[in-house]
Design an enzyme around this catalytic site. Structure first.
Site, short mmCIF file in Angstrom:
data_model
loop_
_atom_site.label_atom_id
_atom_site.label_comp_id
_atom_site.label_asym_id
_atom_site.label_seq_id
_atom_site.Cartn_x
_atom_site.Cartn_y
_atom_site.Cartn_z
N GLY A 337 -23.55 4.95 2.11
CA GLY A 337 -22.86 5.00 3.22
C GLY A 337 -21.52 4.40 2.98
O GLY A 337 -21.07 4.45 1.80
N SER A 338 -20.82 3.58 3.88
CA SER A 338 -19.40 3.18 3.90
C SER A 338 -19.29 2.18 2.83
O SER A 338 -18.01 1.96 2.71
CB SER A 338 -19.06 2.71 5.39
OG SER A 338 -19.03 3.78 6.31
N THR A 339 -20.26 1.55 2.42
CA THR A 339 -20.04 0.58 1.50
C THR A 339 -19.52 1.14 0.10
O THR A 339 -18.79 0.34 -0.85
CB THR A 339 -21.11 -0.39 1.13
OG1 THR A 339 -22.24 0.72 0.48
CG2 THR A 339 -21.92 -1.15 2.16
N PHE A 340 -19.62 2.40 -0.12
CA PHE A 340 -18.84 2.98 -1.12
C PHE A 340 -17.58 3.39 -1.00
O PHE A 340 -16.73 3.86 -1.88
CB PHE A 340 -19.68 4.65 -1.31
CG PHE A 340 -18.92 5.41 -2.60
CD1 PHE A 340 -19.43 4.92 -3.77
CD2 PHE A 340 -18.19 6.48 -2.51
CE1 PHE A 340 -19.10 5.58 -4.92
CE2 PHE A 340 -17.72 6.88 -3.54
CZ PHE A 340 -18.05 6.65 -4.84
#
Length: 631
Positions: A337-340
Site C-alpha cells: 500500500g501507500s507505505t511504498f
C-alpha cells in the site's frame, strides 16, 4: 617345426582331483557351519547374562554425558532460552523382578517418587518380561531426582532398587513463555531447532555429547576414562527485552480492544510490529499476534476450546500450528500500500525525473490503459507540491510520477531497494517475493500506475523495514540481523556479528528530501495520529485493499522513524484485517505505533525536541480509538 608347449593352467583337472576339491570345500563349509551354530547356541544359552553385561556397560561403563545446548540472550544478557538439567527414569525389568521384595519395592518407589502408576509398570512387565532397558519417564527435575537418590542410597532399599536408575539429560526452557516466540523459536526432540533462531543457529547452539568409558583392569577392578561433553555456544541477540515487552504489551492491548468487535474472533487476522535501528540493521523487537507459548508450542487452548480441538483432524491441527509458528514479519507476503510511495518518490528524484520543485495536479482520478484509477477516497487534491503529494498520500500524483519514470527505471529501482530479493536476515522461512514483482517486459501502464502507489506486488515486513531504514539513514542498506555476538560457555566472545552494508541505494541529498516529506506526513498529513509529544517523528501510512478487490478486507500499516536528524529508531506496524466494521482506517496502525513509541523512546534515551506552539495536547492517542479513513 617347434613343438608347442602345454600351459599347466590350461590343462583340465582330472576327475579324481575335482572330486577331492569338492570334498575339501564341503569339509571347510561344514566346520564354519558348526562354529556358527555353536556361537548361536552359546548366545542363546547365556542371553540374559550377555544382555546384562551390555546393560552394565551402558549404565556404568559406557555412560553418555549429554551436552548442554547454548543459551539465547537479549542484548543486555537476560536469558531468553536456556537448558536445565533433568533426569530420565530408566528401568531394567529383569533386575526389578528378581525377587518379590525387589518388585514390590520398585513399584512403590516409582509411584511415590515419580508418580508412575503401579498398574502401568505391571502392564509393561507383563508385556515385556525380559526387557533390560526402557525409559519410563523423561524430564524429572532435580528435587525429585535427589529424593529418589537418597532413597536408593538408603541401605534398607539399595539392594531392592538396582533395576531403576536415573540418566542425566537437559530440557529446553523459555523463562518468558510467549515473549519473542517468533524470533526465538523452539526445540523438538533430539536438540533440533524447529523455528526461529533455534533453527537457524542450531549447529552453533548444539554441542557434542561426552562419554564415560569403563573397562576391567588387570586386577579386575573397574577402570574409568571420561571424555567430557562439549557444550553449545551462546547467542547474544540484538533483541532488547524491554522494547520487546512493550511492543507485545500494546499488541495484546489492541487485540483485546477489538476482540469479537465486528465478528467473533481475535482483534485482527494478524497484528505485527518490527522495531529496528536504521544505522546498523539491528532488530530490537519483532512480534506478531496470535503468538504461542515456547514451553508448550503445540498448545492451542488459547484459541480453540477442547471440544473444537477434538473435532479437528490431524491435518487441520497441523495446518493451524504451522500458521501459528510462522513468523509473519519474515515469512508473510502482502501488498504494502501507500507505505511504498516514498520509494517511488526517491527513485524519481535519483533518476532525475523529478527535481523536487515540481507541482502535480490531482482531479481525483487518472485514466490509465482501460482503467479509471482513483485516489484513496476519490478526493480531488488539486495542484500540489511533491511534499503535499506525500502528505495527502495522493495516488494520482504517484501514478504520474511512475509514468514519467517508465517501467524499466521503476523496476530497476524496485530491485535496488531490495524488493523481490531475500534480505538474508538470520531467521528461517523468509518469504519468497521474486516471482511476485513485474519485469519491464510484462509491466503494462496500469500495472506501473498501481505499483507506483504500492499495490499489485508483494513485499515482506523485513524487506520494508530494511529498505525504509536505508531511505532515511543517508542511503546505506544494512543487512537486517538478530544476532550480535556468539560466546562460549564461559561467556568469552568468539565472534562479533558486525553490521553489514550490502549496498548504497540513494544519495544523502535524496534522503533529506524524503525525510522532509515524511515529517510532513506526521505533522500535517495522513499520519497525524502517529505523533508522540516531544519527538519529531516522520513516517508514512498505508491502506492496502486485499485481493479479491471490493471484499471489504484491508491491511493497514504505518512505518516511521525518530528523530529527524540521524534517525535512531524505525518502527513498522502492520494490522492485517482488523476486526472492525471499516477496515480501511490506517489510524489503527498509527495509534498503535504512537502508544509503543511513547514508551520505548524515553527508555532508549532518544532525545526530545523543543515543544512547538500549537502541538496537539493529546498526541499519543489510544489504541482503542478509531479515526477517519486514511491511506
Amino acid at each position: 617345426m617347434a613343438r608347442k608347449r602345454r600351459n599347466f593352467f590350461n590343462r583340465k583337472a582330472s576327475t579324481v582331483m575335482q572330486r577331492k576339491l569338492i570334498v575339501l570345500i564341503l569339509l571347510v563349509a561344514g566346520v564354519f557351519a558348526c562354529l556358527a551354530g555353536y556361537i548361536m547356541w552359546e548366545a542363546g544359552r547365556y542371553k540374559d547374562e550377555y544382555t546384562r553385561k551390555v546393560l552394565d556397560q551402558q549404565e556404568y561403563g559406557g555412560r553418555v554425558i549429554p551436552f548442554k545446548r547454548g543459551d539465547i540472550l537479549d542484548r543486555g544478557g537476560t536469558v531468553l532460552a536456556t537448558s536445565e538439567k533433568v533426569y530420565n527414569v530408566a528401568l531394567d525389568i529383569v533386575e526389578a523382578k528378581k525377587t518379590e521384595k525387589s518388585l514390590e519395592e520398585t513399584l512403590s518407589v516409582l509411584e511415590e517418587c515419580f508418580g508412575i502408576s503401579r498398574q502401568e509398570v505391571k502392564t509393561l512387565m507383563e508385556e515385556n518380561p525380559k526387557l533390560r532397558y526402557t525409559i519410563l519417564k523423561k524430564g524429572v527435575d532435580y528435587a525429585t531426582a535427589e529424593t529418589f537418590e537418597k532413597k536408593k542410597e538408603d541401605g534398607e532399599h539399595s539392594l531392592n532398587l538396582q533395576g531403576v536408575w536415573l540418566e542425566e539429560n537437559y530440557a529446553r526452557t523459555y523463562p518468558y513463555n510467549t515473549l519473542a516466540s517468533d524470533v526465538i523459536g523452539f526445540v523438538s526432540d533430539g536438540n533440533q531447532g524447529s523455528t526461529g533462531l533455534e533453527a537457524s543457529y542450531n549447529g552453533i547452539l548444539n554441542g557434542t555429547d561426552g562419554r564415560e568409558y569403563g573397562y576391567q583392569g588387570k586386577d579386575e577392578t573397574l577402570q574409568r576414562s571420561v571424555k567430557e561433553a562439549e557444550n553449545g555456544s551462546t547467542l547474544v541477540t540484538t533483541i532488547d527485552l524491554q522494547v520487546q515487552s512493550i511492543v507485545e504489551k500494546h499488541i495484546l492491548a489492541f487485540n483485546e480492544a477489538h476482540k469479537n468487535e465486528a465478528t467473533e474472533g481475535e482483534g485482527s487476522k494478524t497484528t505485527a510490529v518490527l522495531v529496528m535501528n536504521p544505522q546498523n540493521g539491528e532488530i530490537l523487537a519483532e512480534a506478531s499476534y496470535p503468538n504461542y507459548d515456547l514451553n508448550h508450542p503445540s498448545d492451542l487452548s488459547r484459541y480453540y476450546s477442547e471440544e473444537k480441538q477434538k473435532e479437528m483432524s490431524d491435518e487441520e491441527k497441523n495446518k493451524v500450528l504451522n500458521e501459528l509458528w510462522n513468523n509473519f514479519c519474515v515469512s508473510a507476503t502482502y501488498e504494502p500500500g501507500s507505505t511504498f510511495k516514498p520509494f517511488t518518490m526517491a527513485a524519481a528524484l535519483e533518476t532525475g525525473v523529478l527535481s523536487g520543485e515540481e507541482t502535480l495536479y490531482c482531479g481525483s482520478m487518472l485514466h490509465v490503459g482501460d482503467h479509471d484509477i482513483y485516489c484513496y477516497d476519490k478526493t480531488a487534491h488539486g495542484t500540489q507540491t511533491l511534499k503535499q503529494v506525500m502528505e495527502n498520500s495522493c495516488n494520482v500524483g504517484l501514478m504520474q510520477i511512475g509514468a514519467a519514470m517508465g517501467a524499466e527505471a521503476f523496476c530497476k529501482y524496485q530491485k535496488l531497494f531490495g524488493f523481490g530479493e531475500y534480505t538474508g536476515v538470520d531467521l528461517p522461512g523468509e518469504g519468497e517475493t521474486e516471482g511476485l514483482l513485474y519485469t519491464p517486459e510484462n509491466m503494462d501502464p496500469a500495472s506501473l500506475a498501481t505499483n507506483a502507489f504500492g499495490q499489485n506486488f508483494n513485499v515482506t515486513m523485513t524487506q520494508m523495514a530494511a529498505s525504509f531504514s536505508a531511505l532515511i539513514n543517508g542511503g546505506d542498506y544494512y543487512k537486517p540481523h538478530l544476532v550480535k555476538q556468539i560466546q562460549d560457555e564461559q561467556g568469552n566472545v568468539t565472534e562479533n556479528k558486525e553490521p553489514v552494508i550490502a549496498k548504497k541505494i540513494i544519495s544523502k541529498e535524496t534522503c533529506e528530501v524524503i525525510k522532509d516529506q515524511l515529517l510532513g506526513v506526521v505533522e500535517e498529513g495522513t499520519g497525524k495520529s502517529a505523533k508522540v509529544e516531544g519527538y519529531d517523528i516522520g513516517g508514512k501510512t498505508g491502506t492496502a485493499e486485499k485481493l479479491p478487490r471490493n471484499n471489504g478486507k484491508y491491511l493497514v500499516s504505518f512505518i516511521g522513524y525518530v528523530p529527524q536528524e540521524k534517525p535512531e529508531v524505525v518502527i513498522y506496524v502492520v494490522i492485517d484485517e482488523p476486526n472492525v466494521g471499516n477496515q480501511a482506517v490506517s489510524s489503527y496502525a498509527t495509534r498503535l505505533s504512537a502508544d509503543i513509541m511513547a514508551e520505548i523512546l524515553p527508555y532508549l534515551g532518544v532525545e526530545k525536541v523543543a515543544e512547538t506552539q500549537g502541538q496537539a495536547a493529546d498526541a499519543n492517542g489510544s489504541a482503542t480509538q478509531t479515526g477517519s479513513t486514511q491511506p
